[in-house]
Motif scaffolding. Sequence first.
Motif, PDB file in Angstrom:
ATOM      1  N   ALA A 147      -5.483 100.223  64.527  1.00  0.00           N
ATOM      2  CA  ALA A 147      -6.109 100.115  65.962  1.00  0.00           C
ATOM      3  C   ALA A 147      -6.828  99.175  66.755  1.00  0.00           C
ATOM      4  O   ALA A 147      -8.015  98.579  65.117  1.00  0.00           O
ATOM      5  CB  ALA A 147      -6.301 100.958  66.861  1.00  0.00           C
ATOM      6  N   ARG A 150       1.660 101.004  62.930  1.00  0.00           N
ATOM      7  CA  ARG A 150       1.441 101.691  61.856  1.00  0.00           C
ATOM      8  C   ARG A 150       2.599 101.069  60.627  1.00  0.00           C
ATOM      9  O   ARG A 150       3.465 100.292  61.206  1.00  0.00           O
ATOM     10  CB  ARG A 150       1.785 103.679  62.541  1.00  0.00           C
ATOM     11  N   GLN A 204       0.023 105.295  57.655  1.00  0.00           N
ATOM     12  CA  GLN A 204      -1.190 105.197  58.832  1.00  0.00           C
ATOM     13  C   GLN A 204      -1.765 104.728  59.447  1.00  0.00           C
ATOM     14  O   GLN A 204      -0.306 103.292  59.674  1.00  0.00           O
ATOM     15  CB  GLN A 204      -2.410 105.347  57.335  1.00  0.00           C
ATOM     16  N   TYR A 205      -2.040 104.550  60.284  1.00  0.00           N
ATOM     17  CA  TYR A 205      -2.338 103.715  61.532  1.00  0.00           C
ATOM     18  C   TYR A 205      -3.738 102.779  61.749  1.00  0.00           C
ATOM     19  O   TYR A 205      -4.348 102.668  60.782  1.00  0.00           O
ATOM     20  CB  TYR A 205      -2.910 104.375  62.754  1.00  0.00           C
ATOM     21  N   LEU A 236      -2.020  99.977  69.004  1.00  0.00           N
ATOM     22  CA  LEU A 236      -2.076 101.128  68.144  1.00  0.00           C
ATOM     23  C   LEU A 236      -0.345 100.887  67.841  1.00  0.00           C
ATOM     24  O   LEU A 236       0.582 101.003  67.898  1.00  0.00           O
ATOM     25  CB  LEU A 236      -1.856 102.438  68.538  1.00  0.00           C
ATOM     26  N   ALA A 267      -7.340 104.575  57.567  1.00  0.00           N
ATOM     27  CA  ALA A 267      -7.054 103.875  58.926  1.00  0.00           C
ATOM     28  C   ALA A 267      -8.202 103.104  59.140  1.00  0.00           C
ATOM     29  O   ALA A 267      -8.736 102.975  58.375  1.00  0.00           O
ATOM     30  CB  ALA A 267      -7.713 105.347  60.007  1.00  0.00           C
ATOM     31  N   TYR A 290      -9.867  99.976  61.872  1.00  0.00           N
ATOM     32  CA  TYR A 290      -9.700  99.661  63.678  1.00  0.00           C
ATOM     33  C   TYR A 290     -10.388  98.226  63.459  1.00  0.00           C
ATOM     34  O   TYR A 290     -10.842  97.723  62.338  1.00  0.00           O
ATOM     35  CB  TYR A 290     -10.357 100.590  63.938  1.00  0.00           C
ATOM     36  N   LEU A 293      -6.402 106.919  66.415  1.00  0.00           N
ATOM     37  CA  LEU A 293      -6.111 106.839  65.466  1.00  0.00           C
ATOM     38  C   LEU A 293      -5.710 108.265  65.098  1.00  0.00           C
ATOM     39  O   LEU A 293      -5.336 107.926  63.707  1.00  0.00           O
ATOM     40  CB  LEU A 293      -7.363 105.976  64.326  1.00  0.00           C
TER      41      LEU A 293
END
Length: 355
Positions: free
Chosen positions: A202, A339, A199-200, A337, A171, A173, A96
């Motif tokens: 995951a 985005r 942004q990511y 992952l 982020a 997750y 991330l």
Amino acid sequence: MSKAGALDLASGVGGNIEKKEVLSAVDQYEKYHASFGGDEEQRKANYTDMVNKYYDLSTSFYEFGWGESFHFAHRWNGESLRESIKRHEHFLALQLGLKPGQKVLDVGCGIGGPLREISRFSSTAVTGLNNNEFQISRGNELNRKTGVDKTCEFVKADFMKMPFSDNTFDAVYAIEATCHAPDALGCYREIYRVLKSGQYFAAYEWCMTDAFDPNNQEHQKIKAEIEVGDGLPDIRSTRQCLEALKLAGFEVIWEKDLAVSSPVPWYAPLDPRHFSLSSFRLTPLGRFFTRNLVKVLEYVGLAPEGSQRVQAFLEKAAEGLVAGGRKEIFTPMYFFLVRKPQSGSHESGTSAEAS
């Protein structure tokens, strides 16, 4: 491990359910599943009640066996289970690209083991989203003990309807948690909404692999055992998850079933062919001792009536997980992952396409 004693296990069974109501809750939970007359649509329609009952009933067993992080991990030869679990969490944080001071969301955080580890590893502020009051109260206690209560918090809410504004988090997750969602696309859309543009996100997802044959009765039995033992409305395929991510609007950076490249099988802690002192409570022998311990605790009244039934469906889950792992039809670590595009503009498709 925290909360390690037999009395802690006994006192925790049932979570926030009244002790005299635990047996009834077990009955209600089991009836959601196929082997007890339930069906997938019923589980999806009542997923909030089903998942809450599951974690009220099972959390103390998980913590007794696993510690604070309730997940599997990619594992190297010579690496202990606890070491691999920490590395699995650090890997997620590194993917991330977490930076000190960022605001991060843990979707379906359990009692916060990964939340605390990732916050300390990356110097970020992590919000844990969870719809189970018992797990949140346990997580808050552990946050205070470890000193992360100033930077980390828990929010009680459904991840299908998050109480956050658009573009809130740097982020996001999820670790083996969004498998509880009744609709992957609906869940991923909510994550897309609260994540900042560019942004990511995951995750490690529980999935059926391409080797799963829906027409194979043995495969279906294994899948059903995992569902009843782990509080799942359904188990989606890796392809369905990937398609749902794309329909939600995410750009896929990379995705892979990490179980394929794990030198030590992810299911080894539960497998009769493997033995480890470091994860003894998860081994078949360790589970045998736990089963008899729970039997005695229930008999003398220290554990509520129904505790053995909870132990029984968790045992069935372990058998299903090992069988699914050996046949390579199931994985608990389909990693991706993705985005959120910089513009943040996306017209997503219908949930019917990925549900």
